[in-house]
Design an enzyme around this catalytic site. Structure first.
Site, PDB file in Angstrom:
ATOM      1  N   GLY A  22       0.401  -1.270   0.109  1.00 26.73           N
ATOM      2  CA  GLY A  22      -0.614   0.088  -0.402  1.00 26.73           C
ATOM      3  C   GLY A  22       0.456   1.405  -0.024  1.00 26.73           C
ATOM      4  O   GLY A  22       0.593   2.131   0.437  1.00 26.73           O
TER       5      GLY A  22
ATOM      6  N   GLY B  88      -0.607   4.823  -0.505  1.00 25.26           N
ATOM      7  CA  GLY B  88      -1.811   5.585  -0.418  1.00 25.26           C
ATOM      8  C   GLY B  88      -1.399   6.555   0.515  1.00 25.26           C
ATOM      9  O   GLY B  88      -0.665   6.618   0.838  1.00 25.26           O
TER      10      GLY B  88
ATOM     11  N   ASP C  55       2.226  -1.726  -4.239  1.00 30.43           N
ATOM     12  CA  ASP C  55       0.476  -1.566  -3.842  1.00 30.43           C
ATOM     13  C   ASP C  55      -0.005  -2.102  -5.172  1.00 30.43           C
ATOM     14  O   ASP C  55       0.842  -2.365  -6.701  1.00 30.43           O
ATOM     15  CB  ASP C  55       0.877  -0.299  -4.419  1.00 30.43           C
ATOM     16  CG  ASP C  55      -0.840   0.513  -3.380  1.00 30.43           C
ATOM     17  OD1 ASP C  55      -0.692   1.385  -2.915  1.00 30.43           O
ATOM     18  OD2 ASP C  55      -1.864   0.269  -4.373  1.00 30.43           O
TER      19      ASP C  55
ATOM     20  N   TYR D 174     -16.468  -0.542   7.865  1.00 33.34           N
ATOM     21  CA  TYR D 174     -15.017  -0.041   7.545  1.00 33.34           C
ATOM     22  C   TYR D 174     -14.873  -0.454   9.115  1.00 33.34           C
ATOM     23  O   TYR D 174     -13.462  -0.958   9.953  1.00 33.34           O
ATOM     24  CB  TYR D 174     -14.447   1.276   7.552  1.00 33.34           C
ATOM     25  CG  TYR D 174     -13.025   1.866   7.794  1.00 33.34           C
ATOM     26  CD1 TYR D 174     -13.175   2.523   8.439  1.00 33.34           C
ATOM     27  CD2 TYR D 174     -11.629   1.020   7.074  1.00 33.34           C
ATOM     28  CE1 TYR D 174     -11.928   3.459   8.389  1.00 33.34           C
ATOM     29  CE2 TYR D 174     -11.001   1.895   6.881  1.00 33.34           C
ATOM     30  CZ  TYR D 174     -11.106   2.322   7.397  1.00 33.34           C
ATOM     31  OH  TYR D 174      -9.270   3.255   8.168  1.00 33.34           O
TER      32      TYR D 174
HETATM   33  C1  VAH Z   1     -11.800   7.405   7.562  1.00 33.29           C
HETATM   34  N1  VAH Z   1      -9.425   8.413   7.271  1.00 33.29           N
HETATM   35  O1  VAH Z   1     -11.835   8.408   7.431  1.00 33.29           O
HETATM   36  C2  VAH Z   1     -10.129   7.295   7.672  1.00 33.29           C
HETATM   37  C3  VAH Z   1     -10.243   6.966   9.083  1.00 33.29           C
HETATM   38  C4  VAH Z   1     -10.527   7.481  11.629  1.00 33.29           C
HETATM   39  C5  VAH Z   1     -10.933   7.453  10.128  1.00 33.29           C
HETATM   40  O2  VAH Z   1      -9.846   5.559   9.706  1.00 33.29           O
HETATM   41  O3  VAH Z   1     -12.074   6.291   7.236  1.00 33.29           O
END
Ligand code: VAH
Length: 316
Positions: free
Chosen positions: A8, A11, A34, A142
């Site tokens: 990565g 990134g 990457d 996420y």
């Molecule tokens: C996001 N930049 O916004 C990431 C981060 C705490 C947020 O993990 O998804």
């Protein structure tokens, strides 16, 4: 001799961490990879190769061929983008980690770094000075993938004695790469729009306070963690790490001190709900106790540097 694989490298974290690791371990000893092309300075300062972390066969050949001793797995689908493609994001975020954990167990990788996030916290988590150990009920794809990843990291540490280290990064602010689809990325976009157009339409509400950190602090904290004696580490899921907490209004007010004509408007989108599920500030006493962590950049210092560097970048 340490041989380090960074997955990565193109990134937001990888493009800076790769260079920092090359300063510490020698340019030829840090292999940048990457799935897409990397910035020029990554390709100029050491080995770079296109590599898909989801291709476990190519991954193991790479690790064996270059006698890799440490792996930094920085590839992930961030919060905003993950909500658009839930199952693909889950698959990428989880299978990439599991590929690395199993590979490390099989070939005996000495040390692994994997980034978690304050996204593991949810609406039931205390919002102010969120503790290291507390409710973690994320309601984003996420956040769920990061929480599951932390559990897998601790499992492989306990069951196979794998030395895998992790940090729950807050929102990271940097000028090297543009925003990558995260909820906190308004705090990166705003600088580019302030320099390009003198105005910014923010996708969060003015009072959406979130924990943030300037990238130099995050890079230093990561390397400090990875260089700490393993016996001093008490957290094997992922360390809370804290920098600065602010909201879009506070950030825009700081920008106006340098660019008085700057204007901000607000048009909250689906990411406002994500931001409301996250903490506003983080208690990072475990990191401070275990390896003497301390952030260095405050909002004023970060804003000044970001505006300067983004202005320079826009000119080149
Ligand atoms: C996001 N930049 O916004 C990431 C981060 C705490 C947020 O993990 O998804």
């Amino acid at each position: 001799m340490e041989k380090i694989l960074v997955i990565g490298s193109a990134g937001q974290i990888g493009s800076e961490l790769t260079l920092a690791l090359r300063n510490v371990y020698g340019e030829g000893n840090v292999y940048a990879t990457d799935i897409r092309d990397a910035p020029k300075d990554i390709k100029k300062t050491g080995p770079f190769q296109l590599l898909d972390v989801m291709d476990d066969k190519r991954l193991i050949h790479f690790v064996i061929r270059y006698k890799i001793t440490q792996i930094y797995l920085l590839a992930a689908v961030l919060s905003g983008n993950a909500e658009r493609l839930p199952l693909q994001a889950w698959d990428i975020n989880m299978r990439s980690l599991l590929n690395i954990l199993d590979l490390a167990r099989e070939v005996g990788i000495k040390k692994i770094f994997w980034p978690s996030s304050i996204a593991v916290f949810g609406l039931t988590t205390p919002k102010i000075n969120t503790p290291q150990l507390t409710y973690t009920e994320p309601n984003t794809v996420y956040g769920i993938s990061k929480l599951a990843g932390e559990r897998w990291c601790e499992y492989y540490h306990n069951k196979f004695n794998l030395d895998i280290r992790s940090i729950r990064y807050p929102g990271l602010i940097s000028y090297k790469t543009e925003a990558g689809g995260g909820t906190t990325d308004y705090a990166v976009e705003i600088f580019y729009d302030a320099v390009r157009n003198g105005k910014y339409e923010c996708f969060l509400k003015p009072d959406a306070t979130l924990p943030m950190m300037f990238m130099p602090d995050a890079i230093r904290g990561t390397i400090e963690l990875m260089e700490t004696d393993a016996l001093k580490l008490t957290v094997h899921s992922s360390y809370n790490l804290s920098g600065i907490s602010f909201n879009p209004k506070e950030l825009s007010d700081e920008i106006k001190k340098i660019k008085p004509g700057f204007e901000i408007t607000y048009k909250p989108d689906f990411r406002q709900k994500i931001a409301e599920s996250w903490p506003q500030s983080i208690d990072d006493s475990s990191a401070r106790n275990d390896w003497g962590w301390k952030h260095e950049y405050d909002l004023k210092k970060m804003t000044k540097i970001m505006l300067k560097e983004v202005t320079v970048k826009q000119r080149t």
